[in-house]
Write a protein that holds these residues in place. Structure first.
Motif, PDB file in Angstrom:
ATOM      1  N   ILE A   1      43.077  -0.878 -10.279  1.00  0.00           N
ATOM      2  CA  ILE A   1      42.996  -2.319 -10.051  1.00  0.00           C
ATOM      3  C   ILE A   1      42.025  -2.941 -11.062  1.00  0.00           C
ATOM      4  CG2 ILE A   1      42.441  -4.133  -8.389  1.00  0.00           C
ATOM      5  CD1 ILE A   1      43.070  -2.200  -6.164  1.00  0.00           C
ATOM      6  N   HIS A   2      42.437  -4.034 -11.647  1.00  0.00           N
ATOM      7  CA  HIS A   2      41.560  -4.840 -12.490  1.00  0.00           C
ATOM      8  C   HIS A   2      41.552  -6.240 -11.903  1.00  0.00           C
ATOM      9  CE1 HIS A   2      41.596  -1.723 -15.657  1.00  0.00           C
ATOM     10  NE2 HIS A   2      42.854  -1.556 -15.315  1.00  0.00           N
ATOM     11  N   SER A   3      40.759  -7.113 -12.494  1.00  0.00           N
ATOM     12  CA  SER A   3      40.790  -8.489 -12.007  1.00  0.00           C
ATOM     13  C   SER A   3      40.627  -9.454 -13.170  1.00  0.00           C
ATOM     14  CB  SER A   3      39.692  -8.712 -10.965  1.00  0.00           C
ATOM     15  OG  SER A   3      39.896  -9.934 -10.303  1.00  0.00           O
TER      16      SER A   3
ATOM     17  N   MET B   1      37.097 -11.900 -18.445  1.00  0.00           N
ATOM     18  CA  MET B   1      36.446 -10.634 -18.111  1.00  0.00           C
ATOM     19  C   MET B   1      37.243  -9.911 -17.035  1.00  0.00           C
ATOM     20  SD  MET B   1      32.635 -12.097 -17.607  1.00  0.00           S
ATOM     21  CE  MET B   1      32.065 -13.523 -18.515  1.00  0.00           C
ATOM     22  N   CYS B   2      37.032  -8.605 -16.969  1.00  0.00           N
ATOM     23  CA  CYS B   2      37.580  -7.841 -15.858  1.00  0.00           C
ATOM     24  C   CYS B   2      36.545  -7.865 -14.746  1.00  0.00           C
ATOM     25  CB  CYS B   2      37.880  -6.408 -16.255  1.00  0.00           C
ATOM     26  SG  CYS B   2      38.470  -5.449 -14.842  1.00  0.00           S
ATOM     27  N   ALA B   3      36.959  -8.294 -13.565  1.00  0.00           N
ATOM     28  CA  ALA B   3      35.992  -8.437 -12.473  1.00  0.00           C
ATOM     29  C   ALA B   3      36.150  -7.378 -11.391  1.00  0.00           C
ATOM     30  CB  ALA B   3      36.106  -9.822 -11.849  1.00  0.00           C
ATOM     31  N   GLU B   4      37.122  -6.484 -11.534  1.00  0.00           N
ATOM     32  CA  GLU B   4      37.213  -5.417 -10.536  1.00  0.00           C
ATOM     33  C   GLU B   4      36.870  -4.106 -11.224  1.00  0.00           C
ATOM     34  OE1 GLU B   4      38.072  -5.615  -6.975  1.00  0.00           O
ATOM     35  OE2 GLU B   4      37.029  -3.724  -7.308  1.00  0.00           O
ATOM     36  N   TYR B   5      35.898  -3.415 -10.656  1.00  0.00           N
ATOM     37  CA  TYR B   5      35.389  -2.200 -11.273  1.00  0.00           C
ATOM     38  C   TYR B   5      36.527  -1.223 -11.592  1.00  0.00           C
ATOM     39  CZ  TYR B   5      33.120   2.292 -11.723  1.00  0.00           C
ATOM     40  OH  TYR B   5      32.739   3.512 -12.172  1.00  0.00           O
ATOM     41  N   CYS B   6      36.563  -0.771 -12.854  1.00  0.00           N
ATOM     42  CA  CYS B   6      37.673   0.085 -13.260  1.00  0.00           C
ATOM     43  C   CYS B   6      37.218   1.269 -14.107  1.00  0.00           C
ATOM     44  CB  CYS B   6      38.720  -0.741 -14.005  1.00  0.00           C
ATOM     45  SG  CYS B   6      38.055  -1.606 -15.439  1.00  0.00           S
ATOM     46  N   GLY B   7      35.902   1.581 -14.075  1.00  0.00           N
ATOM     47  CA  GLY B   7      35.461   2.798 -14.737  1.00  0.00           C
ATOM     48  C   GLY B   7      34.615   2.559 -15.970  1.00  0.00           C
TER      49      GLY B   7
ATOM     50  N   SER C   1      34.486   1.744 -19.181  1.00  0.00           N
ATOM     51  CA  SER C   1      34.315   0.565 -20.033  1.00  0.00           C
ATOM     52  C   SER C   1      34.669  -0.727 -19.325  1.00  0.00           C
ATOM     53  CB  SER C   1      35.156   0.717 -21.298  1.00  0.00           C
ATOM     54  OG  SER C   1      34.798   1.886 -21.966  1.00  0.00           O
ATOM     55  N   HIS C   2      34.530  -0.718 -18.006  1.00  0.00           N
ATOM     56  CA  HIS C   2      34.790  -1.926 -17.213  1.00  0.00           C
ATOM     57  C   HIS C   2      34.071  -3.137 -17.807  1.00  0.00           C
ATOM     58  CE1 HIS C   2      34.926  -4.649 -13.861  1.00  0.00           C
ATOM     59  NE2 HIS C   2      33.680  -4.443 -13.491  1.00  0.00           N
ATOM     60  N   SER C   3      32.817  -2.941 -18.211  1.00  0.00           N
ATOM     61  CA  SER C   3      32.023  -4.099 -18.647  1.00  0.00           C
ATOM     62  C   SER C   3      32.354  -4.548 -20.065  1.00  0.00           C
ATOM     63  CB  SER C   3      30.531  -3.790 -18.541  1.00  0.00           C
ATOM     64  OG  SER C   3      30.203  -2.684 -19.341  1.00  0.00           O
TER      65      SER C   3
HETATM   66 CU   LIG Z   1      37.401  -3.571 -14.838  1.00  0.00          CU
END
Ligand SMILES: [Cu+2]
Ligand SMILES: [Cu+2]
Lengths: 324, 556
Positions: free
Chosen positions: A154-156, A189-195, A197-199
């Motif tokens: 999941i990403h956001s 930005m991606c707002a759902e933690y995905c591992g 390089s999420h940030s």
């Molecule tokens: Cu993410």
């Protein structure tokens, strides 16, 4: 400073103490609600703190003060009042929150549609003409509908300037839309933690002035003709997610490195050896499962039908340059 | 100072039989590890949760230090991801959930009832042991490299992750049973062991809150257990439940998870609210205002808390209708908390307020939990939640409720019952210094997070855009200030055990039964069942300058 703090409505397109710039049609409405709740909260917070302080000062135990023996133990009308009044206030907040939310999530008809694919840790935006880009380019003041899905976790999708966020769930299409009101680049930005390089799973939403978008799209889609093949190939490699699995620096990732792969001798899973020439690279892209490189899992998706012939050609040209 | 002298607080009842309190009753490690005495189990819990808190705090400091600068400060992203996962999982499963009920509840609940122990002492011991075993799995997970999923274990990430997710989830699974056992025990104890005269509405409010908590513990925790078990099964055997690649539904996991984990925030906050009622009334030296509203609001919270889990999923793609219903119910659950706050304020009205350390914490709770609760309004409202969800605004919001609320109330309770538990008074001066330092550090840490959150700084970010750096710096400095406050606290509390003034039976002037009992209590709590008295009737309690404790003036 104070002005910026209270500048909830209007005139806040460059942001204030609490909020980033307002750059979509949704932003002013959301901000108005934000500041409405803010001032209600501020009032109740002040009420709590002031009452506490006043009581502590006034009723502090000290020499000479005789505490009253009879004190109120309850007061039903008063207690009902401080149940019902907050209840009414939160109902109003609920109603406004829901109403604005409906406006914000319901896309108008005839919105310009862009497909969004999120993949660890990359964004891919596919335009109606098939062009794929790493950033989201949109025309000013035009409703844009995003049809989003994820290749893995999941990403956001989060654009603070638009006050917009929507999760991107694998196996589903989540939709959202916006209408940009400010030209220029806005952070996505991606707002759902995905591992790992999420940030750094970031991109830009580039809002073009009237007429600018069509020009950009025409030019961008034409990169194959405009750029030298190897450069065009590098762009395809980046934008189509090859770099997510293949490194250029000799280190194995999910897939083998692309450094010096062309012309090298490859051993396959079933014990055969072959030399990686143009045909092999082409086959690896169109039918990756045909021959699996020893030591790797058969997880590379097929690009048959997803990449044009010219794109594969420039990819091969690019991969060749990595062998020098 | 002999134990007998320690206990001679001028109490009418419960003067310990010569030479005995629960601390000196039985020696050696085994007498502690296999004790059936609720007080010793409470102390075991206290030690265990404080170790967990320390560990979770160390992770917090590492996180804050890493975030001092964008990019790498101390560690790489994968290590960072493990740090915040462990910080969250430890703080929630090993510290806050078992904290107040396990440590303070176990010690105080039976004495408040005038009972000798909880209804099932062996179950009580079992629950502590399950806590230890669960913690060992959490530690095993750390030894195996640590999980990197966040404490929420969202699928399909947690299904794919190669980090030690299984050990950690299994630990949480076992901890769930520990929590269920405690809840069960408390419910039965409150039903069965109340003294004659203590009807439901004459019960101390701390007990009401533990009772409401226990209901949630028993009803919600099994759902978490099943969910984590399903996750483990999916990871181990590839059965498609939550992972779409296997035909599962990842959002289903979120429903299951929050079906427990939202009520769980009330498992955390309700006991803290119970402490608040005791503190505010004791240090205002007057009866509690609006007893019934406070008691009913605990139950209301317990009930409504089961119906709001969907507010964690407003941006998940959940239908508009579901969003509307969950938003509405979320606003409802805010009301009982507001009622309590107003009743506590009214309790101070016309009181005779003294500002010892526990009361300082109680006052801080009003302010900090106030902010925590009010910022919840931004998140319950759909339109604003879309923007704020998964940003630092959320992080700040739940730290204001969980730390500014639960931890502050826990510290208030710890300072309040410390003399009862260990028979010693701590340094009042250092107590106040640490409390205020904590207050300053806390606000610096988390107000910065509100500000960057609403400006769009997402949570669980290892690195960040340059423009957020000033906020992160302030937040980190605030974190360090809090660390100093906690170190001071640890020093003066431990020091009090050796050098503290012996505590009288009733140092604060409270009217609940545990203060009739000696400090520290004898092994059996009470020689004879004590006479039930109104838990909030402070009239006639007077300070005896000889012992520094309060005694009840003989009725004229
Ligand atoms: Cu993410
Ligand atoms: Cu919740």
């Amino acid at each position: 400073m104070f002005e910026r703090l209270i500048a909830g409505a209007g005139g806040a397109s460059d942001g204030n103490v609490w909020m980033p710039p307002q750059s979509s049609t949704a932003a002013p409405a959301v901000d108005r609600l934000f500041y409405f709740i803010f001032w209600i909260s501020a009032f109740f917070f002040a009420l709590i703190v002031i009452l506490a302080i006043v009581f502590v000062i006034r009723y502090r135990k000290r020499a000479g003060r005789v505490a009253p023996v009879e004190v109120p133990t309850h007061n039903t009308p008063l207690e009902i009042a401080w149940t019902v009044i907050p209840l009414l206030i939160v109902f109003v907040i609920f109603y406004l929150g829901f109403k604005i939310f409906l406006d914000v999530v319901t896309p108008p008809k005839n919105a310009y549609e862009v497909q969004v694919t999120a993949q660890r840790w990359k964004w891919m935006f596919t335009y109606p003409n098939g062009h794929v880009d790493e950033n989201l380019h949109v025309p000013l003041d035009t409703p844009v509908l995003l049809v989003m899905t994820s290749e893995d976790v999941i990403h956001s999708f989060f654009v603070p300037d638009f006050r917009l966020k929507r999760d991107i769930v694998p196996g589903r299409y989540n939709k959202t839309w916006f209408r940009a009101t400010q030209e220029g680049a806005h952070d996505l930005m991606c707002a759902e933690y995905c591992g790992t390089s999420h940030s750094t799973m970031l991109a830009q939403v580039v809002v073009h002035p009237p007429g600018g978008f069509e020009k950009w799209l025409a030019e961008a889609s034409n990169f194959l003709a405009k750029l030298p093949p190897a450069e065009a190939g590098a762009q395809v490699f980046r934008t189509r997610g090859c770099a997510q699995c293949h490194s250029l620096d000799g280190k194995a990732n999910v897939g083998p490195t692309m450094q010096a792969v062309f012309g090298s001798s490859v051993s396959t899973r079933d014990g055969k050896r072959l030399v990686a020439d143009e045909n092999y690279i082409r086959e690896s892209i169109i039918d990756p499962q045909a021959r699996i490189v020893a030591g790797f899992d058969p997880v590379m998706p097929t690009y048959k039908g997803r990449l044009k012939d010219e794109e594969i050609t420039v990819l091969i040209a690019y991969i060749k340059t990595l062998s020098n | 100072m002999s134990d007998a002298a320690v206990g001679s607080g001028g109490a009418v009842l419960g003067t310990p039989p010569a030479g005995g309190n629960y601390l000196s009753h039985g020696h050696g490690l085994a007498s502690w590890l296999f004790t059936l005495d609720h007080k010793r189990i409470g102390v075991l819990y206290l030690i265990s949760i404080l170790i967990s808190f320390f560990l979770g705090g160390v992770f917090a400091m590492l996180i804050r230090t890493e975030l001092l600068t964008p990019g790498r400060t101390l560690m790489g992203p994968d290590t960072y991801n493990r740090m915040f996962t462990l910080h969250g999982a430890i703080m929630i499963f090993l510290f806050i959930i078992p904290g107040v009920p396990g440590a303070l509840g176990n010690f105080i609940l039976p004495i408040m009832l005038g009972a000798k122990d909880v209804a099932f002492p062996k179950l009580n011991l079992a629950s502590w042991w399950l806590y230890v075993i669960g913690s060992l799995f959490a530690i095993l997970s750390m030894v195996l490299g640590g999980a990197d999923t966040g404490w929420t274990f969202y699928t399909p990430y947690s299904v794919d992750s190669t980090s030690s997710v299984t050990a950690l989830t299994f630990g949480a699974f076992i901890l769930g049973f520990s929590s269920i056992f405690t809840g069960l025990n408390f419910i039965v104890t409150i039903h069965k062991l109340r003294p004659k005269g203590m009807t439901w509405f004459k019960m101390p409010l701390f007990l009401w809150s533990l009772y409401a908590t226990a209901i949630i513990q028993i009803l919600a925790t099994p759902v978490l257990g099943i969910t984590l078990l399903l996750l483990i099964v999916e990871r181990a055997f590839g059965v498609g439940i939550f992972d779409p690649a296997l035909g599962g539904d990842p959002v289903l996991f979120q429903h299951f998870f929050w079906f427990y984990s939202h009520p769980a925030v009330y498992i955390m906050i309700l006991p803290a609210m119970g402490i608040m009622s005791e503190l505010i009334s004791t240090f205002s030296h007057r009866t509690i205002f609006g007893y019934r509203f406070i008691a009913y609001s605990s139950i209301a919270i317990a009930v409504i808390s089961f119906l709001v889990w969907g507010h964690h999923m407003f941006v998940s793609g959940q239908s508009n209708l579901a969003n509307m219903v969950f938003s509405f119910l979320t606003f409802l659950v805010a009301i009982p908390s507001a009622i309590k706050v107003f009743n506590w304020l009214a309790t101070m009205y016309k009181g005779s307020i003294t500002l010892e350390t526990p009361m300082i914490y109680a006052l801080m709770f009003l302010a900090l939990f106030g902010i925590g609760g009010l910022t919840g309004l931004f998140l319950g409202a759909l339109a604003t939640d879309v923007h704020l969800s998964d940003t630092y605004f959320i992080v700040a919001h739940f730290h204001y409720t969980m730390m500014g609320g639960v931890v502050i109330a826990f510290l208030g309770g710890l300072h309040y019952w410390w003399p009862k538990m260990f028979g010693r008074m701590y340094s009042e001066r250092w107590g106040q210094i640490a409390a205020w330092l904590l207050f300053v550090g806390f606000n610096l840490t988390f107000i910065s997070q509100f500000l960057m959150g609403s400006k769009g700084m997402p949570r669980r970010y290892y690195t960040y855009l340059e423009r957020f750096q000033p906020y992160h710096e302030a937040s980190t400095i605030g974190g360090y200030i809090m660390a100093v406050a906690f170190i001071i606290m640890a020093v003066y509390l431990v020091d009090s055990l050796r050098r503290g003034r012996p505590a009288p039976a009733n140092p604060w002037g409270s009217a609940t039964l545990e203060w009739v009992c000696a400090s520290p209590p004898p092994h059996d709590n009470f020689a004879t069942t004590p006479q039930f008295t109104d838990p909030y009737d402070m009239r006639g309690l007077e300070l005896d300058p000889k012992t520094g404790g309060y005694v009840r003036r003989a009725e004229a």
